[in-house]
Design an enzyme around this catalytic site. Structure first.
Site, PDB file in Angstrom:
ATOM      1  N   ASP A 123     -20.650 -28.057  11.682  1.00  0.00           N
ATOM      2  CA  ASP A 123     -22.232 -28.176  11.786  1.00  0.00           C
ATOM      3  C   ASP A 123     -23.280 -29.360  11.963  1.00  0.00           C
ATOM      4  OD1 ASP A 123     -21.194 -25.242  12.124  1.00  0.00           O
ATOM      5  OD2 ASP A 123     -21.036 -25.781   9.809  1.00  0.00           O
ATOM      6  N   HIS A 143     -21.313 -21.712   6.416  1.00  0.00           N
ATOM      7  CA  HIS A 143     -20.507 -21.995   8.001  1.00  0.00           C
ATOM      8  C   HIS A 143     -20.464 -20.321   8.741  1.00  0.00           C
ATOM      9  CE1 HIS A 143     -18.340 -22.703  10.857  1.00  0.00           C
ATOM     10  NE2 HIS A 143     -17.447 -22.109  11.159  1.00  0.00           N
TER      11      HIS A 143
HETATM   12  P1  NAX Z   1      -5.439 -22.071  16.015  1.00  0.00           P
HETATM   13  O1  NAX Z   1      -4.832 -19.980  15.856  1.00  0.00           O
HETATM   14  O2  NAX Z   1      -5.087 -21.979  16.847  1.00  0.00           O
HETATM   15  O3  NAX Z   1      -4.708 -21.895  15.133  1.00  0.00           O
HETATM   16  C1  NAX Z   1      -4.238 -21.893  13.559  1.00  0.00           C
HETATM   17  C2  NAX Z   1      -2.892 -21.561  13.345  1.00  0.00           C
HETATM   18  O4  NAX Z   1      -2.484 -21.283  11.763  1.00  0.00           O
HETATM   19  C3  NAX Z   1      -2.490 -20.837  14.177  1.00  0.00           C
HETATM   20  O5  NAX Z   1      -0.828 -22.216  14.385  1.00  0.00           O
HETATM   21  C4  NAX Z   1      -1.566 -19.772  12.818  1.00  0.00           C
HETATM   22  O6  NAX Z   1      -0.008 -19.834  12.957  1.00  0.00           O
HETATM   23  C5  NAX Z   1      -1.454 -20.509  11.309  1.00  0.00           C
HETATM   24  N1  NAX Z   1      -1.714 -19.760  10.433  1.00  0.00           N
HETATM   25  C6  NAX Z   1      -1.847 -18.752  10.297  1.00  0.00           C
HETATM   26  N2  NAX Z   1      -1.861 -17.785   9.114  1.00  0.00           N
HETATM   27  C7  NAX Z   1      -1.151 -18.786   8.654  1.00  0.00           C
HETATM   28  C8  NAX Z   1      -0.846 -18.748   7.016  1.00  0.00           C
HETATM   29  N3  NAX Z   1      -1.057 -17.636   5.855  1.00  0.00           N
HETATM   30  N4  NAX Z   1      -0.432 -20.275   6.450  1.00  0.00           N
HETATM   31  C9  NAX Z   1      -0.346 -20.932   7.313  1.00  0.00           C
HETATM   32  N5  NAX Z   1      -0.031 -21.200   8.524  1.00  0.00           N
HETATM   33  C10 NAX Z   1      -0.585 -19.882   9.481  1.00  0.00           C
HETATM   34  O7  NAX Z   1      -6.657 -21.464  15.569  1.00  0.00           O
HETATM   35  P2  NAX Z   1      -7.498 -23.351  15.195  1.00  0.00           P
HETATM   36  O8  NAX Z   1      -8.089 -23.254  16.610  1.00  0.00           O
HETATM   37  O9  NAX Z   1      -6.347 -23.988  15.050  1.00  0.00           O
HETATM   38  O10 NAX Z   1      -8.673 -22.983  13.715  1.00  0.00           O
HETATM   39  C11 NAX Z   1      -8.442 -22.767  12.927  1.00  0.00           C
HETATM   40  C12 NAX Z   1      -9.694 -21.518  12.356  1.00  0.00           C
HETATM   41  O11 NAX Z   1     -10.827 -22.726  11.455  1.00  0.00           O
HETATM   42  C13 NAX Z   1      -9.981 -20.652  12.459  1.00  0.00           C
HETATM   43  O12 NAX Z   1     -10.210 -19.116  10.891  1.00  0.00           O
HETATM   44  C14 NAX Z   1     -11.623 -21.053  13.061  1.00  0.00           C
HETATM   45  O13 NAX Z   1     -11.766 -19.709  12.809  1.00  0.00           O
HETATM   46  C15 NAX Z   1     -11.188 -21.839  11.625  1.00  0.00           C
HETATM   47  N6  NAX Z   1     -12.567 -22.689  12.187  1.00  0.00           N
HETATM   48  C16 NAX Z   1     -13.685 -23.396  11.238  1.00  0.00           C
HETATM   49  C17 NAX Z   1     -13.903 -24.009  12.017  1.00  0.00           C
HETATM   50  C18 NAX Z   1     -15.407 -24.883  10.543  1.00  0.00           C
HETATM   51  O14 NAX Z   1     -15.767 -25.323  11.052  1.00  0.00           O
HETATM   52  N7  NAX Z   1     -15.291 -24.354   9.292  1.00  0.00           N
HETATM   53  C19 NAX Z   1     -15.117 -24.590  13.054  1.00  0.00           C
HETATM   54  C20 NAX Z   1     -13.482 -24.029  14.222  1.00  0.00           C
HETATM   55  C21 NAX Z   1     -12.660 -23.157  13.677  1.00  0.00           C
HETATM   56  O15 NAX Z   1     -13.882 -22.222  14.290  1.00  0.00           O
END
Ligand code: NAX
Length: 327
Positions: free
Chosen positions: A159, A187
């Protein structure tokens, strides 16, 4: 050559990690003289995909990458970790209410908090990226009683960077001339992008962009940038989120620039009247591996009201998972 540091990344086969891991291995967090060992965590069904990512890491032949550990067990992935990027989280599924999402993630982040408590380095620095990031960080910290809560942070750097990028785009000045931007709060769309203490090429930022545009366009554009990217690209921010995660951890470890500060969501110590304990984004300066909240900024009524609303949202998130938080 320095001893390698251990960097754990969860959600390592996901979209953000597909940029993040390669940047870490290239030395973008700790510099080009610091070898690293990557310790990657995924859920069991994603382990095949994770092996593919590990093959690509190997194929880059990074000089600094001294090892890659793959696991679906947090006590393996977090063992002796010096840095932990908690990227993996449960996305919102069909029909899932906000409370269901909070609870599903509370389950994940309590397990990971306990594992960090049991096996990570006593100095581990933790960055939670997975949403709802602030409250996930709170849950992890509360489940790690032997670590200091200040070791747990959540990411609002994306952000912050979005705000800097937008101000640069509006004024035509380069991003390094834009200093002291702040993101306050959660966030989420209640976040408060604050330009009142910032400047652009030596001019007060609010004057440089125009107060009307700041109040009526800038704030909402930053707040809703994530959704705009999903609409345009059909997928959420990945490369920019990875860059923000790198920036957050690098600045925490190596320090912020003189004359500037960054935004980090950290446990509130009550500064600016924010409820103690919630993970709230503040302006911070970092040095010697520590962060410190920038004190003494004058907050006008316009910003104060928005800061309160974001604080209230975080209190509600905390209360929604209260039964899952250890006392
Ligand atoms: P993806 O869905 O591409 O990847 C997430 C990965 O996490 C998947 O491979 C899944 O298998 C794995 N996963 C799920 N549960 C797990 C666990 N218990 N232990 C280990 N791995 C696990 O998502 P991606 O685009 O990489 O985003 C990841 C996270 O970042 C999401 O929650 C998203 O909302 C968050 N974000 C946060 C942002 C921020 O500024 N704080 C911005 C970007 C993003 O939206």
């Amino acid at each position: 050559m320095k001893q390698p540091v251990r960097i754990a990344v969860t959600g390592a086969a996901g979209g953000i990690s597909y940029s993040l891991l390669f940047k870490i291995a290239a030395g973008e967090v700790l510099g080009s003289d610091q070898p690293v060992i990557l310790q990657l965590l995924e859920i069991t069904p994603a382990m095949d995909a994770l092996r593919g990512v590990a093959m690509e890491l190997q194929d880059c032949a990074y000089p600094l990458l001294q090892g890659v550990v793959l696991s679906d067990d947090p006590t393996v992935a977090f063992k002796d970790a010096d840095y932990a990027f908690l990227v993996g989280a449960r996305p919102r599924g069909p029909g899932m209410e906000r409370k269901d999402l909070l609870e599903a993630n509370a389950a994940i982040f309590s397990v990971q908090g306990k594992a960090l408590n049991d096996v990570a380095s006593r100095q581990v620095k933790v960055l939670v990226v997975g949403n709802p990031a602030n409250t996930n960080a709170l849950i992890a910290a509360r489940n790690a009683p032997d670590l200091d809560p200040t070791q747990f942070t959540a990411m609002t750097r994306l952000d912050h960077n979005r705000a800097v990028g937008l101000a640069a785009n509006k004024t035509g000045f380069a991003t390094p001339t834009i200093n002291r931007v702040t993101i306050w709060g959660n966030h989420s769309v209640t976040q408060v992008p604050d330009l009142y203490h910032a400047d652009v090429a030596g001019e007060e930022a609010v004057d440089a962009v125009g107060e009307d545009w700041y109040k009526n366009t800038f704030i909402e554009t930053v707040q809703k940038r994530g959704a705009a990217i999903i609409d345009a690209r059909g997928a959420s921010s990945s490369a920019s989120a990875a860059q923000a995660a790198i920036d957050h951890m690098r600045d925490w470890a190596l320090g912020t620039y003189e004359g500037d500060w960054v935004s980090m969501a950290i446990p509130s110590d009550g500064s600016y009247g924010v409820a103690k304990g919630i993970i709230y984004s503040f302006p911070v300066r970092c040095a010697f591996g520590r962060y410190e909240i920038v004190q003494g900024l004058e907050i006008n009524d316009f910003i104060a009201g928005k800061m309160k609303a974001s604080e209230q949202e975080l209190i509600e998130e905390r209360d929604a998972v209260a039964s899952l938080l250890p006392a």
